[in-house]
Design a protein around this motif. Structure first.
Motif: not given
Length: 76
Positions: A28-32, A36-37
């Motif tokens: 899952r994405k950590a931030t929008q 790549l995070l």
């Protein structure tokens, strides 16, 4: 106690590396803001851990933090 924590962190790193070779973009994405995070959920008993990592290139990821799933945020 610190030795046990080091063993767990090493285990998390292995799990992340194995996942990365197959499909790191499925985490899952950590931030929008930064695609790549990513965060990897590591199940352990009734809860688990969350590993925050960044995809550097096709062969490299950087592990930024590991926290217990019930914690509010990462402590760096």
């Amino acid at each position: 106690m610190i030795g046990l924590a080091i063993i767990w962190v090493c285990g998390f790193i292995i799990v992340i590396q194995q996942r990365h070779q197959v499909h790191s973009f499925s985490c899952r994405k950590a931030t929008q803001d930064n695609p790549l995070l990513r965060e990897l959920l590591i199940l352990f008993g009734n809860a688990g851990y969350v590993a925050l990592f960044e995809i550097d290139d096709k062969q490299t990821i950087t592990i930024l933090a590991i926290r217990h799933q019930r914690e509010d945020d990462y402590y760096r």
